[in-house]
Design an enzyme around this catalytic site. Sequence first.
Site, PDB file in Angstrom:
ATOM      1  N   CYS A 109      -5.159  13.097  13.386  1.00 53.24           N
ATOM      2  CA  CYS A 109      -4.596  10.820  13.543  1.00 53.24           C
ATOM      3  C   CYS A 109      -4.876  10.051  14.193  1.00 53.24           C
ATOM      4  O   CYS A 109      -3.976  11.259  15.457  1.00 53.24           O
ATOM      5  CB  CYS A 109      -3.608  10.945  12.092  1.00 53.24           C
ATOM      6  SG  CYS A 109      -2.916   9.556  12.260  1.00 53.24           S
ATOM      7  N   LYS A 167       0.990  -1.460   0.331  1.00 53.93           N
ATOM      8  CA  LYS A 167       0.331  -0.098   0.105  1.00 53.93           C
ATOM      9  C   LYS A 167       0.397   1.180   0.264  1.00 53.93           C
ATOM     10  O   LYS A 167       0.638   2.152  -0.497  1.00 53.93           O
ATOM     11  CB  LYS A 167      -0.498   0.468   1.241  1.00 53.93           C
ATOM     12  CG  LYS A 167      -1.445   0.720   1.404  1.00 53.93           C
ATOM     13  CD  LYS A 167      -2.233   1.448   3.068  1.00 53.93           C
ATOM     14  CE  LYS A 167      -1.412   0.943   3.850  1.00 53.93           C
ATOM     15  NZ  LYS A 167      -1.758   3.732   4.414  1.00 53.93           N
ATOM     16  N   ASN A 168       2.313   1.542   0.992  1.00 50.06           N
ATOM     17  CA  ASN A 168       3.079   2.450   1.047  1.00 50.06           C
ATOM     18  C   ASN A 168       3.826   2.743  -0.062  1.00 50.06           C
ATOM     19  O   ASN A 168       3.822   4.002  -0.071  1.00 50.06           O
ATOM     20  CB  ASN A 168       2.952   2.390   2.311  1.00 50.06           C
ATOM     21  CG  ASN A 168       2.975   1.855   3.878  1.00 50.06           C
ATOM     22  OD1 ASN A 168       1.205   2.997   3.254  1.00 50.06           O
ATOM     23  ND2 ASN A 168       3.434   2.245   4.489  1.00 50.06           N
ATOM     24  N   ASP A 170       5.240   0.477  11.590  1.00 50.03           N
ATOM     25  CA  ASP A 170       4.615  -0.302  11.588  1.00 50.03           C
ATOM     26  C   ASP A 170       4.468  -1.813  11.272  1.00 50.03           C
ATOM     27  O   ASP A 170       2.911  -2.644  12.026  1.00 50.03           O
ATOM     28  CB  ASP A 170       4.141  -0.274   9.832  1.00 50.03           C
ATOM     29  CG  ASP A 170       4.072   0.948   9.322  1.00 50.03           C
ATOM     30  OD1 ASP A 170       3.726   1.843  10.261  1.00 50.03           O
ATOM     31  OD2 ASP A 170       3.632   2.000   7.855  1.00 50.03           O
ATOM     32  N   ARG A 220      -8.180  -0.485   5.051  1.00 47.94           N
ATOM     33  CA  ARG A 220      -6.824   0.612   4.646  1.00 47.94           C
ATOM     34  C   ARG A 220      -5.959   0.087   4.717  1.00 47.94           C
ATOM     35  O   ARG A 220      -5.620  -0.012   3.720  1.00 47.94           O
ATOM     36  CB  ARG A 220      -7.191   1.126   5.522  1.00 47.94           C
ATOM     37  CG  ARG A 220      -8.169   3.336   6.169  1.00 47.94           C
ATOM     38  CD  ARG A 220      -7.292   4.026   6.618  1.00 47.94           C
ATOM     39  NE  ARG A 220      -6.029   4.331   5.947  1.00 47.94           N
ATOM     40  CZ  ARG A 220      -5.459   4.445   6.901  1.00 47.94           C
ATOM     41  NH1 ARG A 220      -4.787   4.316   8.285  1.00 47.94           N
ATOM     42  NH2 ARG A 220      -3.779   4.328   6.360  1.00 47.94           N
ATOM     43  N   ARG A 228       0.947  14.073  13.017  1.00 49.66           N
ATOM     44  CA  ARG A 228       1.438  14.176  11.602  1.00 49.66           C
ATOM     45  C   ARG A 228       1.510  15.268  11.001  1.00 49.66           C
ATOM     46  O   ARG A 228       0.642  15.768  10.150  1.00 49.66           O
ATOM     47  CB  ARG A 228       0.195  12.870  10.821  1.00 49.66           C
ATOM     48  CG  ARG A 228       0.156  11.431  11.781  1.00 49.66           C
ATOM     49  CD  ARG A 228      -0.032  10.336  11.450  1.00 49.66           C
ATOM     50  NE  ARG A 228       0.496  10.141  10.268  1.00 49.66           N
ATOM     51  CZ  ARG A 228       0.575   9.024   9.494  1.00 49.66           C
ATOM     52  NH1 ARG A 228      -0.292   8.347  10.006  1.00 49.66           N
ATOM     53  NH2 ARG A 228       1.433   8.498   8.403  1.00 49.66           N
TER      54      ARG A 228
HETATM   55  C1  UD1 Z   1       4.937   6.815   5.724  1.00 53.34           C
HETATM   56  C2  UD1 Z   1       3.924   5.031   5.814  1.00 53.34           C
HETATM   57  C3  UD1 Z   1       3.573   4.762   7.469  1.00 53.34           C
HETATM   58  C4  UD1 Z   1       4.410   5.061   7.739  1.00 53.34           C
HETATM   59  C5  UD1 Z   1       5.483   6.288   8.359  1.00 53.34           C
HETATM   60  C6  UD1 Z   1       6.776   6.059   9.249  1.00 53.34           C
HETATM   61  C7  UD1 Z   1       2.591   5.396   4.067  1.00 53.34           C
HETATM   62  C8  UD1 Z   1       1.742   6.308   3.242  1.00 53.34           C
HETATM   63  N1  UD1 Z   1       2.831   5.964   5.137  1.00 53.34           N
HETATM   64  O1  UD1 Z   1       3.608   8.135   7.386  1.00 53.34           O
HETATM   65  O2  UD1 Z   1       2.503   4.038   7.371  1.00 53.34           O
HETATM   66  O3  UD1 Z   1       4.294   4.800   9.504  1.00 53.34           O
HETATM   67  O4  UD1 Z   1       5.974   6.210   7.376  1.00 53.34           O
HETATM   68  O5  UD1 Z   1       7.762   4.666   8.456  1.00 53.34           O
HETATM   69  O6  UD1 Z   1       3.592   5.541   3.374  1.00 53.34           O
HETATM   70  N2  UD1 Z   1       6.875  14.091  10.209  1.00 53.34           N
HETATM   71  C9  UD1 Z   1       7.243  15.908  10.244  1.00 53.34           C
HETATM   72  N3  UD1 Z   1       6.576  16.496   9.432  1.00 53.34           N
HETATM   73  C10 UD1 Z   1       6.018  16.531   8.184  1.00 53.34           C
HETATM   74  C11 UD1 Z   1       6.187  14.722   7.478  1.00 53.34           C
HETATM   75  C12 UD1 Z   1       6.281  13.591   8.816  1.00 53.34           C
HETATM   76  O7  UD1 Z   1       7.307  15.920  11.209  1.00 53.34           O
HETATM   77  O8  UD1 Z   1       5.903  17.277   7.134  1.00 53.34           O
HETATM   78  C13 UD1 Z   1       6.780  13.713  11.338  1.00 53.34           C
HETATM   79  C14 UD1 Z   1       6.336  12.605  11.214  1.00 53.34           C
HETATM   80  O9  UD1 Z   1       5.044  12.996  12.397  1.00 53.34           O
HETATM   81  C15 UD1 Z   1       6.684  11.737  12.109  1.00 53.34           C
HETATM   82  C16 UD1 Z   1       7.853  11.859  11.522  1.00 53.34           C
HETATM   83  O10 UD1 Z   1       8.475  12.659  10.523  1.00 53.34           O
HETATM   84  O11 UD1 Z   1       6.782  11.531  13.523  1.00 53.34           O
HETATM   85  C17 UD1 Z   1       8.096  10.313  10.321  1.00 53.34           C
HETATM   86  O12 UD1 Z   1       6.427  10.427   9.251  1.00 53.34           O
HETATM   87  P1  UD1 Z   1       6.746   9.790   8.138  1.00 53.34           P
HETATM   88  O13 UD1 Z   1       8.049   9.185   7.617  1.00 53.34           O
HETATM   89  O14 UD1 Z   1       6.469  11.724   7.299  1.00 53.34           O
HETATM   90  O15 UD1 Z   1       5.110   9.137   7.697  1.00 53.34           O
HETATM   91  P2  UD1 Z   1       4.842   9.358   6.844  1.00 53.34           P
HETATM   92  O16 UD1 Z   1       5.133   9.450   6.044  1.00 53.34           O
HETATM   93  O17 UD1 Z   1       3.577  10.233   6.645  1.00 53.34           O
END
Ligand code: UD1
Length: 425
Positions: A123, A30-31, A313, A405, A128
């Site tokens: 969320c 999915k990701n 995850d 999902r 997030r």
């Molecule tokens: C993706 C995955 C999710 C997984 C996560 C971490 C998808 C669709 N989802 O989520 O299943 O749990 O990676 O492996 O691929 N952060 C910020 N600012 C931002 C973006 C992120 O501070 O703009 C922080 C988040 O709050 C978190 C950390 O960075 O603490 C990592 O998040 P991130 O790797 O971005 O997760 P996702 O891409 O949302």
Amino acid sequence: MNSFTNNNLEKIYITGEKKLTGSVNISGAKNAALPLMALSLIINKDFNLYNVPDLADTRLMSNLLIDLGIAINWRKGNLNFYGKPKKDEASYDLVRQMRASILVLGPLLASKGTAKVPLPGGCAIGSRPIDLHVMVMEALGANVKFDSGFIISSLSNEGLKGGVINFPKVSVGATESALMTAVLAQGQTKIFNAAKEPEVTDLANCLNKAGADIKGIGTDNLIINGVKELNQVSHSVVSDRIEAGSFAIASSITKGNVEINNINPKNLTEFINILKLTGSKVEIFENSMNVSCSQRPKTFNVYTDPYPGFPTDLQAQYMALMAIANGKTLIKETIFENRFMHVPELLRMGAKISVNHQEAEINGVKNLKGAKVMASDLRASMCLILAALAATGTSEIDGLNHLDRGYENLEDKLTNLGAIIKRSN
Ligand code: UD1
């Protein structure tokens, strides 16, 4: 058939203590599929994606892209995309349902010169934020403002320009945003502290097949030389390492013996090493692994970390296994601040767990007991399914909208392995 279109009143009923045996085929990730699908906004020639899992989230991304003007022909797991985005505003009703919708921001900007994307809502697993996505757009020459709940990015006449992006923390989504936007920028972009998850690598490989010039794939530092346009491409989505890890735990937690096919075991190295340390036997082959376990799990402390560390995850699912381990386990969640929502539900099943900020202490019990439980997020729902597979008696799991999902044909796959599982009102 996945039943994610069914109403939310349905529940899953599992009667536990059945050893799972046999083989299971793992679906596409999915990701990985979600950002790959978003590439249809910038690949305007024939674009084919294979091995796309049929899930609530991929259907939602498909609807979001169709709403933006992309035509999609969806045949089983094969998707063919054509056309260009006709508008620059993503639908609020769709974006609010899935945080990963933020992935359309960069490609939409690259294609249209402006992009208006609603702020994804809160969320269950933490606040997030999206600041790193915004940082990416600004580093590549966009002007970004916030108005009435929308992120509005726009480019000057000069268009996207290569830049330097030094991420203060590792982010999967923001690295993907950077890749999808920088490939079409003028000049060179350097990304430092990039995410190295296999899903990011899959996206970068697909982009390079389409004519992009990305160097350093799979490392912390990426160099992208912008190209004028992307060519037609066909790509098969990498297999879902989180689904594979979940089935591995399903085998171990039921003292079963399961062959897990269609995977790249290298993408699960840290998880497999830890599973072995807890007493499971894992035989690794090129595209599959066999997981069996004949004893009560041993404890092993874990902290989550960006790839190649232990995946956040799989944290909830691993906790289900440690809930019946012989002794005390500490699990530290370092990626998200609120990712222990499954704990109160495991307690209802007789687990002994206490949480202190980002750390959970699990005192293994011999047996979990079936109970009525509620899933709070996607991975928490799998944690409860796994606990129910091991528990005595029958469990009733509510909150299936989360489960649907991210797990394709879950009931069929578990039934084939001998689980007693059914979905009904
Ligand atoms: C993706 C995955 C999710 C997984 C996560 C971490 C998808 C669709 N989802 O989520 O299943 O749990 O990676 O492996 O691929 N952060 C910020 N600012 C931002 C973006 C992120 O501070 O703009 C922080 C988040 O709050 C978190 C950390 O960075 O603490 C990592 O998040 P991130 O790797 O971005 O997760 P996702 O891409 O949302």
